[in-house]
Design a protein around this motif. Structure first.
Motif, PDB file in Angstrom:
ATOM      1  N   ASP A  81      -7.540  -8.733 -11.688  1.00 10.74           N
ATOM      2  CA  ASP A  81      -7.408  -9.678 -10.579  1.00 10.74           C
ATOM      3  C   ASP A  81      -6.688  -9.075  -9.388  1.00 10.74           C
ATOM      4  N   SER A  82      -6.652  -7.738  -9.308  1.00 14.29           N
ATOM      5  CA  SER A  82      -5.951  -7.068  -8.216  1.00 14.29           C
ATOM      6  C   SER A  82      -6.851  -6.070  -7.499  1.00 14.29           C
ATOM      7  N   VAL A  83      -6.564  -5.886  -6.203  1.00 14.21           N
ATOM      8  CA  VAL A  83      -7.211  -4.876  -5.374  1.00 14.21           C
ATOM      9  C   VAL A  83      -6.131  -3.927  -4.880  1.00 14.21           C
ATOM     10  N   TYR A  84      -6.404  -2.628  -4.969  1.00 10.50           N
ATOM     11  CA  TYR A  84      -5.477  -1.619  -4.487  1.00 10.50           C
ATOM     12  C   TYR A  84      -6.147  -0.849  -3.356  1.00 10.50           C
ATOM     13  N   ALA A  85      -5.350  -0.510  -2.321  1.00 12.90           N
ATOM     14  CA  ALA A  85      -5.903   0.248  -1.197  1.00 12.90           C
ATOM     15  C   ALA A  85      -4.794   1.073  -0.561  1.00 12.90           C
ATOM     16  N   ALA A  86      -5.182   2.140   0.142  1.00 15.77           N
ATOM     17  CA  ALA A  86      -4.215   3.046   0.768  1.00 15.77           C
ATOM     18  C   ALA A  86      -4.783   3.563   2.077  1.00 15.77           C
ATOM     19  N   GLY A  87      -3.906   4.168   2.881  1.00 16.30           N
ATOM     20  CA  GLY A  87      -4.299   4.779   4.138  1.00 16.30           C
ATOM     21  C   GLY A  87      -3.687   6.149   4.282  1.00 16.30           C
ATOM     22  N   VAL A  88      -4.102   6.861   5.321  1.00 14.22           N
ATOM     23  CA  VAL A  88      -3.680   8.242   5.501  1.00 14.22           C
ATOM     24  C   VAL A  88      -2.178   8.375   5.732  1.00 14.22           C
ATOM     25  N   ASP A  89      -1.529   7.321   6.233  1.00 12.76           N
ATOM     26  CA  ASP A  89      -0.103   7.404   6.529  1.00 12.76           C
ATOM     27  C   ASP A  89       0.779   7.363   5.291  1.00 12.76           C
ATOM     28  N   GLY A  90       0.187   7.139   4.127  1.00 11.46           N
ATOM     29  CA  GLY A  90       0.954   7.182   2.887  1.00 11.46           C
ATOM     30  C   GLY A  90       1.281   5.847   2.282  1.00 11.46           C
ATOM     31  N   ASN A  91       0.883   4.768   2.938  1.00 13.07           N
ATOM     32  CA  ASN A  91       1.103   3.442   2.365  1.00 13.07           C
ATOM     33  C   ASN A  91       0.037   3.109   1.333  1.00 13.07           C
ATOM     34  N   VAL A  92       0.443   2.529   0.215  1.00 11.70           N
ATOM     35  CA  VAL A  92      -0.480   2.010  -0.777  1.00 11.70           C
ATOM     36  C   VAL A  92      -0.039   0.585  -1.097  1.00 11.70           C
ATOM     37  N   ALA A  93      -0.998  -0.315  -1.263  1.00  8.85           N
ATOM     38  CA  ALA A  93      -0.664  -1.720  -1.451  1.00  8.85           C
ATOM     39  C   ALA A  93      -1.544  -2.345  -2.522  1.00  8.85           C
ATOM     40  N   ARG A  94      -1.004  -3.405  -3.112  1.00  6.27           N
ATOM     41  CA  ARG A  94      -1.731  -4.200  -4.105  1.00  6.27           C
ATOM     42  C   ARG A  94      -1.895  -5.615  -3.565  1.00  6.27           C
ATOM     43  N   PHE A  95      -3.106  -6.151  -3.708  1.00  7.48           N
ATOM     44  CA  PHE A  95      -3.429  -7.478  -3.205  1.00  7.48           C
ATOM     45  C   PHE A  95      -4.024  -8.334  -4.314  1.00  7.48           C
ATOM     46  N   ASP A  96      -3.825  -9.632  -4.191  1.00  7.94           N
ATOM     47  CA  ASP A  96      -4.493 -10.566  -5.097  1.00  7.94           C
ATOM     48  C   ASP A  96      -5.976 -10.591  -4.752  1.00  7.94           C
ATOM     49  N   ALA A  97      -6.824 -10.395  -5.748  1.00  8.32           N
ATOM     50  CA  ALA A  97      -8.261 -10.267  -5.500  1.00  8.32           C
ATOM     51  C   ALA A  97      -8.879 -11.547  -4.968  1.00  8.32           C
ATOM     52  N   GLU A  98      -8.345 -12.698  -5.337  1.00  9.00           N
ATOM     53  CA  GLU A  98      -8.944 -13.968  -4.923  1.00  9.00           C
ATOM     54  C   GLU A  98      -8.531 -14.365  -3.515  1.00  9.00           C
ATOM     55  N   SER A  99      -7.266 -14.173  -3.174  1.00 10.50           N
ATOM     56  CA  SER A  99      -6.752 -14.670  -1.903  1.00 10.50           C
ATOM     57  C   SER A  99      -6.470 -13.584  -0.872  1.00 10.50           C
ATOM     58  N   GLY A 100      -6.337 -12.322  -1.306  1.00 10.65           N
ATOM     59  CA  GLY A 100      -5.948 -11.259  -0.407  1.00 10.65           C
ATOM     60  C   GLY A 100      -4.451 -11.175  -0.166  1.00 10.65           C
ATOM     61  N   LYS A 101      -3.678 -12.014  -0.817  1.00 10.00           N
ATOM     62  CA  LYS A 101      -2.226 -12.004  -0.640  1.00 10.00           C
ATOM     63  C   LYS A 101      -1.646 -10.668  -1.102  1.00 10.00           C
ATOM     64  N   GLN A 102      -0.774 -10.090  -0.252  1.00 12.80           N
ATOM     65  CA  GLN A 102      -0.152  -8.824  -0.627  1.00 12.80           C
ATOM     66  C   GLN A 102       0.900  -9.054  -1.705  1.00 12.80           C
ATOM     67  N   LEU A 103       0.785  -8.290  -2.791  1.00 11.08           N
ATOM     68  CA  LEU A 103       1.721  -8.406  -3.900  1.00 11.08           C
ATOM     69  C   LEU A 103       2.832  -7.369  -3.796  1.00 11.08           C
ATOM     70  N   TRP A 104       2.522  -6.185  -3.312  1.00 10.30           N
ATOM     71  CA  TRP A 104       3.530  -5.182  -2.985  1.00 10.30           C
ATOM     72  C   TRP A 104       2.914  -4.115  -2.100  1.00 10.30           C
ATOM     73  N   ARG A 105       3.788  -3.382  -1.432  1.00 14.07           N
ATOM     74  CA  ARG A 105       3.371  -2.249  -0.595  1.00 14.07           C
ATOM     75  C   ARG A 105       4.422  -1.159  -0.745  1.00 14.07           C
ATOM     76  N   VAL A 106       3.983   0.068  -0.970  1.00 17.38           N
ATOM     77  CA  VAL A 106       4.874   1.189  -1.214  1.00 17.38           C
ATOM     78  C   VAL A 106       4.571   2.299  -0.224  1.00 17.38           C
ATOM     79  N   GLU A 107       5.614   2.923   0.311  1.00 21.83           N
ATOM     80  CA  GLU A 107       5.473   4.110   1.146  1.00 21.83           C
ATOM     81  C   GLU A 107       5.676   5.331   0.261  1.00 21.83           C
ATOM     82  N   THR A 108       4.628   6.117   0.104  1.00 22.21           N
ATOM     83  CA  THR A 108       4.704   7.270  -0.796  1.00 22.21           C
ATOM     84  C   THR A 108       5.483   8.445  -0.195  1.00 22.21           C
ATOM     85  N   GLY A 109       5.602   8.454   1.137  1.00 24.36           N
ATOM     86  CA  GLY A 109       6.249   9.587   1.777  1.00 24.36           C
ATOM     87  C   GLY A 109       5.347  10.790   1.938  1.00 24.36           C
TER      88      GLY A 109
END
Length: 393
Positions: A81-109
């Motif tokens: 029930d989760s979607v994970y996505a990331a970008g070139v700047d190093g952020n990765v985030a987890r979202f609720d698959a049904e609503s898109g609500k962000q569950l957490w976001r981490v800066e990998t550095g």
């Protein structure tokens, strides 16, 4: 049917820039005029979109931002029930698959170049320096490993092994517990090859990957041993550019067969257990293909979408009103086949005849990664970092 794991244990007797592996050194590139994100010199203009009479309605279920892809191609991943996505700047985030609500976001550095892969309790990304980063589903860093070069595709994980494909052609099997190397498959690349974000397909104890020169290989997931090698296409032509026949997209497996397509080559299907050719036909594609129960769908290098009979390769229909729009690989969703383009439009075609059923706009930036199914919805990530869940009715 024999399990692929058993067979592989025994060895058997819009385009990206061209990488000049032989004369310029790995990592340097030649702009050819058909770059996916750049290199537009001499490229043909995209065909303007014509008015359509929609037979389906498209609704945006949710939309979030995850950060730009830069010059790379990022794809989201779905796990339960989760979607994970990331970008070139190093952020990765987890979202609720049904609503898109962000569950957490981490800066990998780290400056990322590929992501996200999920499975076996791991969330995986990679960097331009060849670093592989593993987090747990709650965003806690677990381990970091390194491979031989930049990674351009999301790591995959199955049966306790993380599979990573480096841009120099090497494929690594890492221990999912700690990132330590278990095996490596090495293969030399030709001096001139398309720089590709194509990854690997991991299934049924096998690792399947397309290569420059039109080759498709099957490796054992457990030890990296080559099970078979098949020719999707044979290089031909008078110049080095004409002889490029690279598999630049992921193969697709379905039942007892696996299919792949090469740029300036062919689309071909093989027996998954031994690599024997089932059928092949001339076609050129950078972005790739998909299958359903009876058909195979290909976005060709010029922007036409083809439906072929899966058992024979015979043509069923062709949609040629999207020429030069640098289409993504197709994805089957309900009664439609969806493809995305360089301007962020998503086109829904009828599976029956290829006619336009609907069109949806996103954020105006290119969509290069293959859209994913999210339940009954379509999930896609744009170059500008937009993450969209679309529903077709």
């Amino acid at each position: 049917m024999m399990n692929i794991r058993m067979a592989l244990r025994v060895p058997m007797a819009g385009l990206l820039a061209l990488s000049l592996g032989g004369c310029a050194g790995f990592g340097e590139s030649l702009s050819t005029g058909f770059g996916l994100w750049g290199g537009k010199e001499g490229a043909e203009k995209p065909l303007p979109l014509a008015e359509i009479k929609p037979s389906a309605s498209i609704n945006t279920q949710w939309r979030v931002g995850v950060g730009s892809a830069g010059d790379y191609v990022f794809s989201p991943a779905v796990d339960g029930d989760s979607v994970y996505a990331a970008g070139v700047d190093g952020n990765v985030a987890r979202f609720d698959a049904e609503s898109g609500k962000q569950l957490w976001r981490v800066e990998t550095g780290k400056k990322l170049s590929a992501g996200v892969g999920v499975g076996s309790g791991l969330v995986l990304m990679a960097t331009r320096k060849g670093e592989v980063l593993a987090y747990d589903p709650d965003g806690k860093a677990l381990w970091q490993s390194r491979v031989s070069s930049e990674v351009l595709s999301a790591p995959q994980v199955a049966e306790g092994i993380v599979v990573v494909r480096a841009a120099d052609g090497q494929i690594y099997g890492l221990d999912a517990r700690n990132g330590k190397s278990k095996w490596v498959y090495q293969r030399a690349l030709p001096s001139l090859a398309i720089r590709s974000h194509a990854g690997v397909v991991v299934m049924r104890g096998g690792v399947f990957a397309g290569y420059a020169g039109g080759k498709l290989v099957a490796l054992s997931l457990s030890n990296g041993v080559l099970g078979w090698e098949a020719s999707v296409a044979q290089p031909r032509g008078a110049t080095e550019l004409e002889r490029i026949a690279d598999v630049t997209s992921q193969p697709v497996a379905d039942g007892s067969s696996i299919c792949a397509v090469a740029f300036q080559g062919r689309v071909a299907c093989f027996e998954i257990i031994n690599g024997n050719l089932i059928w092949a036909r001339e076609m050129s594609s950078i972005s790739g293909l998909s299958v359903d129960a009876s058909s195979l769908y290909v976005s060709d290098a010029r922007g036409a979408v083809h439906a072929l009979d899966k058992s024979s390769g015979a043509s069923l229909w062709k949609q040629d009103k999207l020429l030069n729009r640098r289409l993504s690989a197709p994805v089957v969703i309900g009664k439609h086949v969806a493809v995305a383009d360089l301007e962020g439009y998503v086109h829904f075609l009828s599976r029956e005849d290829g006619s336009f059923a609907a069109r949806a706009a996103t954020d105006g930036s290119a969509i290069a990664a293959t859209p994913l199914l999210l339940g009954q919805n379509l999930l896609l990530q744009t170059r500008n970092g937009g993450l969209f869940a679309l529903a077709a009715q």
